[in-house]
Design an enzyme around this catalytic site. Structure first.
Site, PDB file in Angstrom:
ATOM      1  N   TYR A  47      -8.285  -5.477  55.061  1.00  0.00           N
ATOM      2  CA  TYR A  47      -8.119  -4.254  55.862  1.00  0.00           C
ATOM      3  C   TYR A  47      -7.327  -4.641  57.103  1.00  0.00           C
ATOM      4  O   TYR A  47      -6.575  -5.615  57.070  1.00  0.00           O
ATOM      5  CB  TYR A  47      -9.540  -3.716  56.162  1.00  0.00           C
ATOM      6  CG  TYR A  47      -9.590  -2.364  56.798  1.00  0.00           C
ATOM      7  CD1 TYR A  47      -9.078  -1.233  56.166  1.00  0.00           C
ATOM      8  CD2 TYR A  47     -10.187  -2.193  58.046  1.00  0.00           C
ATOM      9  CE1 TYR A  47      -9.141   0.019  56.770  1.00  0.00           C
ATOM     10  CE2 TYR A  47     -10.262  -0.943  58.646  1.00  0.00           C
ATOM     11  CZ  TYR A  47      -9.735   0.159  58.008  1.00  0.00           C
ATOM     12  OH  TYR A  47      -9.803   1.386  58.606  1.00  0.00           O
ATOM     13  N   LYS A  60      -8.524   1.258  51.917  1.00  0.00           N
ATOM     14  CA  LYS A  60      -9.591   2.177  52.330  1.00  0.00           C
ATOM     15  C   LYS A  60     -10.652   2.259  51.233  1.00  0.00           C
ATOM     16  O   LYS A  60     -11.843   2.283  51.504  1.00  0.00           O
ATOM     17  CB  LYS A  60      -9.020   3.572  52.598  1.00  0.00           C
ATOM     18  CG  LYS A  60      -8.102   3.612  53.811  1.00  0.00           C
ATOM     19  CD  LYS A  60      -8.863   3.827  55.091  1.00  0.00           C
ATOM     20  CE  LYS A  60      -7.979   3.617  56.301  1.00  0.00           C
ATOM     21  NZ  LYS A  60      -8.583   3.938  57.572  1.00  0.00           N
ATOM     22  N   ASP A  75      -2.854   8.389  56.570  1.00  0.00           N
ATOM     23  CA  ASP A  75      -1.556   7.968  57.085  1.00  0.00           C
ATOM     24  C   ASP A  75      -0.420   8.944  56.795  1.00  0.00           C
ATOM     25  O   ASP A  75       0.698   8.531  56.447  1.00  0.00           O
ATOM     26  CB  ASP A  75      -1.202   6.565  56.550  1.00  0.00           C
ATOM     27  CG  ASP A  75      -1.970   5.483  57.303  1.00  0.00           C
ATOM     28  OD1 ASP A  75      -2.510   5.783  58.371  1.00  0.00           O
ATOM     29  OD2 ASP A  75      -1.996   4.346  56.820  1.00  0.00           O
ATOM     30  N   ASP A 132      -7.361   9.711  59.790  1.00  0.00           N
ATOM     31  CA  ASP A 132      -6.694   9.417  61.072  1.00  0.00           C
ATOM     32  C   ASP A 132      -7.145  10.413  62.131  1.00  0.00           C
ATOM     33  O   ASP A 132      -7.287  10.065  63.299  1.00  0.00           O
ATOM     34  CB  ASP A 132      -5.169   9.502  60.905  1.00  0.00           C
ATOM     35  CG  ASP A 132      -4.709   8.615  59.779  1.00  0.00           C
ATOM     36  OD1 ASP A 132      -4.855   7.402  59.896  1.00  0.00           O
ATOM     37  OD2 ASP A 132      -4.250   9.154  58.749  1.00  0.00           O
ATOM     38  N   ASN A 140      -3.304   0.202  66.275  1.00  0.00           N
ATOM     39  CA  ASN A 140      -3.191  -0.922  65.329  1.00  0.00           C
ATOM     40  C   ASN A 140      -1.733  -1.081  64.968  1.00  0.00           C
ATOM     41  O   ASN A 140      -0.965  -0.127  65.111  1.00  0.00           O
ATOM     42  CB  ASN A 140      -3.950  -0.590  64.031  1.00  0.00           C
ATOM     43  CG  ASN A 140      -5.412  -0.287  64.262  1.00  0.00           C
ATOM     44  OD1 ASN A 140      -6.065  -0.965  65.013  1.00  0.00           O
ATOM     45  ND2 ASN A 140      -5.900   0.751  63.608  1.00  0.00           N
TER      46      ASN A 140
HETATM   47  P1  NAD Z   1       1.148   9.252  65.397  1.00  0.00           P
HETATM   48  O1  NAD Z   1       2.538   8.801  65.192  1.00  0.00           O
HETATM   49  O2  NAD Z   1       0.698  10.531  64.807  1.00  0.00           O
HETATM   50  O3  NAD Z   1       0.856   9.327  66.981  1.00  0.00           O
HETATM   51  C1  NAD Z   1       1.389   8.470  67.947  1.00  0.00           C
HETATM   52  C2  NAD Z   1       1.757   9.332  69.137  1.00  0.00           C
HETATM   53  O4  NAD Z   1       2.123   8.489  70.220  1.00  0.00           O
HETATM   54  C3  NAD Z   1       2.937  10.238  68.831  1.00  0.00           C
HETATM   55  O5  NAD Z   1       2.658  11.570  69.194  1.00  0.00           O
HETATM   56  C4  NAD Z   1       4.040   9.640  69.681  1.00  0.00           C
HETATM   57  O6  NAD Z   1       4.986  10.593  70.116  1.00  0.00           O
HETATM   58  C5  NAD Z   1       3.238   9.069  70.841  1.00  0.00           C
HETATM   59  N1  NAD Z   1       3.999   8.102  71.610  1.00  0.00           N
HETATM   60  C6  NAD Z   1       4.912   7.222  71.160  1.00  0.00           C
HETATM   61  N2  NAD Z   1       5.463   6.561  72.208  1.00  0.00           N
HETATM   62  C7  NAD Z   1       4.855   7.020  73.305  1.00  0.00           C
HETATM   63  C8  NAD Z   1       4.991   6.717  74.681  1.00  0.00           C
HETATM   64  N3  NAD Z   1       5.863   5.803  75.111  1.00  0.00           N
HETATM   65  N4  NAD Z   1       4.225   7.378  75.557  1.00  0.00           N
HETATM   66  C9  NAD Z   1       3.322   8.310  75.146  1.00  0.00           C
HETATM   67  N5  NAD Z   1       3.166   8.645  73.841  1.00  0.00           N
HETATM   68  C10 NAD Z   1       3.916   8.002  72.947  1.00  0.00           C
HETATM   69  O7  NAD Z   1       0.226   8.080  64.910  1.00  0.00           O
HETATM   70  P2  NAD Z   1      -1.372   8.123  64.756  1.00  0.00           P
HETATM   71  O8  NAD Z   1      -1.747   8.231  63.326  1.00  0.00           O
HETATM   72  O9  NAD Z   1      -1.938   9.064  65.728  1.00  0.00           O
HETATM   73  O10 NAD Z   1      -1.710   6.623  65.179  1.00  0.00           O
HETATM   74  C11 NAD Z   1      -1.443   6.176  66.489  1.00  0.00           C
HETATM   75  C12 NAD Z   1      -2.031   4.782  66.665  1.00  0.00           C
HETATM   76  O11 NAD Z   1      -3.443   4.872  66.580  1.00  0.00           O
HETATM   77  C13 NAD Z   1      -1.598   3.808  65.571  1.00  0.00           C
HETATM   78  O12 NAD Z   1      -1.381   2.554  66.125  1.00  0.00           O
HETATM   79  C14 NAD Z   1      -2.780   3.762  64.652  1.00  0.00           C
HETATM   80  O13 NAD Z   1      -2.897   2.505  64.010  1.00  0.00           O
HETATM   81  C15 NAD Z   1      -3.907   3.945  65.625  1.00  0.00           C
HETATM   82  N6  NAD Z   1      -5.099   4.456  64.953  1.00  0.00           N
HETATM   83  C16 NAD Z   1      -6.246   3.770  65.112  1.00  0.00           C
HETATM   84  C17 NAD Z   1      -7.396   4.201  64.478  1.00  0.00           C
HETATM   85  C18 NAD Z   1      -8.697   3.466  64.653  1.00  0.00           C
HETATM   86  O14 NAD Z   1      -9.626   3.725  63.916  1.00  0.00           O
HETATM   87  N7  NAD Z   1      -8.787   2.577  65.595  1.00  0.00           N
HETATM   88  C19 NAD Z   1      -7.353   5.337  63.663  1.00  0.00           C
HETATM   89  C20 NAD Z   1      -6.158   6.042  63.540  1.00  0.00           C
HETATM   90  C21 NAD Z   1      -5.027   5.596  64.201  1.00  0.00           C
END
Ligand code: NAD
Length: 563
Positions: free
Chosen positions: A108, A179, A251, A274, A418
């Site tokens: 994972y 997953k 995703d 997500d 991540n």
């Molecule tokens: P996503 O692409 O939907 O969202 C990311 C957001 O960040 C977008 O809206 C983007 O415009 C914004 N962004 C990018 N650059 C930026 C900046 N400089 N300033 C402000 N905002 C900015 O992706 P997501 O699915 O929401 O995932 C985002 C992150 O969260 C990923 O790294 C993912 O791995 C992580 N995540 C972690 C978990 C967990 O369980 N810990 C779960 C889901 C997602």
């Protein structure tokens, strides 16, 4: 063709299969390798095809672990485990469960992120179903080709928004597979009831389109109209073939993620990890920290940096949970500040998508800010909870963290992005910059470190502590929908587990050793609420007995040749 059927006999499950000889050894659901008994070898046409020694699963696990330890690179260990998964599923789960803490980061996050990037180069054997847009007129045939026929849980992706690494095209398949490994290894959902699905609608990743090894449909992603029609056709087909299935979306880029969820969440049993899984686990971590601070949710100011699928999903879950806890909607709405690429989000911004607009600040607040960047907003808002879901490495700088610690007593800081290389801050930096005053949990696992004369272990605020239990609860009672109340119950169950089992002043999330316990507690809570709400059928059996009874453990079932 049905390769096998599981029959419940008086002595337990038995597999009937019309296969004989080599094909049996090539189907991971059937292959036992050296553990086939002499009797099975005779009736299944395997005599002479295996070394004579008949081994137990325990003996096989020992050898497999020695082989695993021969690899030093995490990516090579990942490939070894994938090959084992595709060769002998029971041995794979036996091994992964026995060495769970060691192998979870390999199967994972974080290593799965690298395996997705390497998918086209590292591909060896196939698993799951690939549903390509070009095959849109053959969907029934595709779904009827699945090796598992009693499918109760599907994890599906289109590879458009993988972890923090964006559009990975067909390589995104690595995530549904990973997953489902957790659904089974932690959540006890039988692997005979699961199916990973990759919807291949092309890719907009230019590197993949010109990679000669790319294995997906070499085509730009299809437009939104065709996309929605294709998803609808797929869901129609899936519901026809597996009417009681639970569909987990994984995703999908924020362009489609919340629209798809909204469209299907009141029609089928469905969940977006997500959005909802991240919300569940984040609320649990916040609750655990607030217990230690003796504060309530209503007293918090939430600043979410990165208003995509995860960021908006967290805001949604916090919002709906607070409403269910009796807070006033207007007051709750006031507790949120979301920042995306353009800075702090305001209602009058024409480019906001629906999920962002729900939490955008009123436009009359604009003049109150000199600028709309993270630093300025922190100074003005003094957030008690700072969440990173932007995939922007290092966005929470030392200066920002120091400033926050000066403004707020014991802030809660959650860099959830991540893989590790995308985290907004490392736990060590946060502890040093805030002089040890912050509560921290991260999305990816970070190594422990010394802070003063104490060893700090940082907990993972990862949806891996939410979705396996949600899936187990849903499958155990055959729930027809996933409601906000079921998700709130999941958050509460995780937080209670932390409260009862963790006595470290630093930790606000479960630790890997507690993963099965957490999954079962989440499953009991989710199943209980599903029954209370009439979303699942009550029986005489208690929910706990029901969940414990369906919880699957890896062991070989007898196989009988049945033409
Ligand atoms: P996503 O692409 O939907 O969202 C990311 C957001 O960040 C977008 O809206 C983007 O415009 C914004 N962004 C990018 N650059 C930026 C900046 N400089 N300033 C402000 N905002 C900015 O992706 P997501 O699915 O929401 O995932 C985002 C992150 O969260 C990923 O790294 C993912 O791995 C992580 N995540 C972690 C978990 C967990 O369980 N810990 C779960 C889901 C997602």
């Amino acid at each position: 063709m049905q390769y096998y059927q599981i029959i419940q006999s008086e002595t337990g499950p038995v597999i009937h299969s019309p296969l004989k000889g080599k094909p049996i050894l090539t189907i991971p659901q059937l292959n036992k390798g050296t553990a086939f008994t002499i009797e099975e070898r005779k009736q299944l046409g395997l005599l002479g095809k295996l070394p004579p020694c008949v081994e137990t699963l325990e003996a096989q696990k020992k050898r497999a672990y020695v082989q695993y330890c021969d690899y030093s690179q995490p990516m090579h260990k990942n490939i070894f485990l994938n090959v084992l998964h595709n060769t002998n599923e029971i041995l794979f789960y036996g091994l992964v469960k026995q060495h769970f803490k060691e192998m979870m980061p390999i199967v994972y996050t974080p290593v799965v992120g690298d395996s997705v990037i390497d998918f086209n180069k590292a591909f060896r054997q196939t698993r799951g179903l690939y549903v390509c847009y070009e095959d849109r007129d053959c969907l029934d045939e595709i779904f009827r080709n699945a090796t598992n026929t009693d499918v109760k849980l599907i994890v599906v992706t289109d590879g458009s928004g993988v972890l923090g690494i964006g559009d990975q095209g067909v390589g995104g398949m690595g995530i549904p597979i990973a997953k489902l490994v957790l659904y089974t290894a932690i959540g006890g959902v039988s692997p005979y009831n699961t199916l990973p699905v990759m919807i291949d609608v092309g890719t907009d990743n230019p590197d993949l389109l010109k990679d000669p090894l790319y294995l997906g449909w070499r085509h730009p992603r299809i437009d939104d109209v065709k996309y929605r029609e294709f998803i609808e056709k797929i869901i129609d087909c899936v519901m026809r073939i597996y009417p009681d299935v639970f569909v987990h979306w994984e995703d999908f880029s924020s362009r489609h993620a919340s629209t798809i969820l909204k469209h299907y969440q009141n029609k089928i049993c469905t969940f977006n990890d997500d959005i909802q899984g991240t919300g569940v686990v984040t609320l649990a971590a916040i609750w655990s920290a607030l217990k230690k601070k003796s504060q309530t949710l209503g007293e918090q100011r939430f600043l979410i940096f990165g208003a995509g699928a995860a960021g908006c999903g967290i805001a949604d879950h916090l919002y709906f949970s607070m409403l269910q806890l009796g807070y006033n909607p207007k007051e709750v709405r006031e507790c949120f500040w979301l920042i995306d690429r353009q800075g702090l989000l305001f209602e009058d911004d024409p480019i906001l998508h629906e999920a962002q607009r729900r939490f955008a600040r009123p436009s009359h607040e604009r003049p109150g800010y000199d600028r709309y960047d993270l630093e300025t907003v922190i100074r003005k808002v003094k957030p008690t909870v700072l969440i990173g879901s932007s995939a922007v490495k290092g966005a929470f700088t030392e200066q920002i963290l120091k400033e926050l610690a000066g403004l707020v007593d014991r802030p809660l800081i959650l860099p959830l992005s991540n893989p590790i290389s995308r985290a907004e801050a490392t736990p060590q930096l946060i502890m040093e910059a805030t002089d040890g005053s912050a509560f921290v949990a991260t999305g990816s696992p970070f190594p422990s470190f010394n802070f003063g004369d104490e060893l700090v272990i940082t907990g993972q605020c990862n949806n891996a502590y939410a979705f396996p239990g949600i899936g187990l609860g849903v499958v155990a009672v055959n729930a027809r929908r996933i409601s906000d109340q079921m998700l709130l119950a999941a958050s509460r169950a995780i937080s209670q587990c932390v409260e009862e089992n963790i006595y470290s002043k630093w930790l606000i999330t479960p630790i890997p050793e507690m993963a099965v316990l957490v999954a079962k507690r989440v499953a009991y809570a989710v199943a209980e609420v599903a029954i209370e709400q009439g979303l699942a059928q009550a029986t005489n059996e208690s929910v706990v007995d029901r969940v414990d009874r369906v919880y699957w453990e890896p062991k070989y079932y007898p196989i009988i040749y049945q033409p």
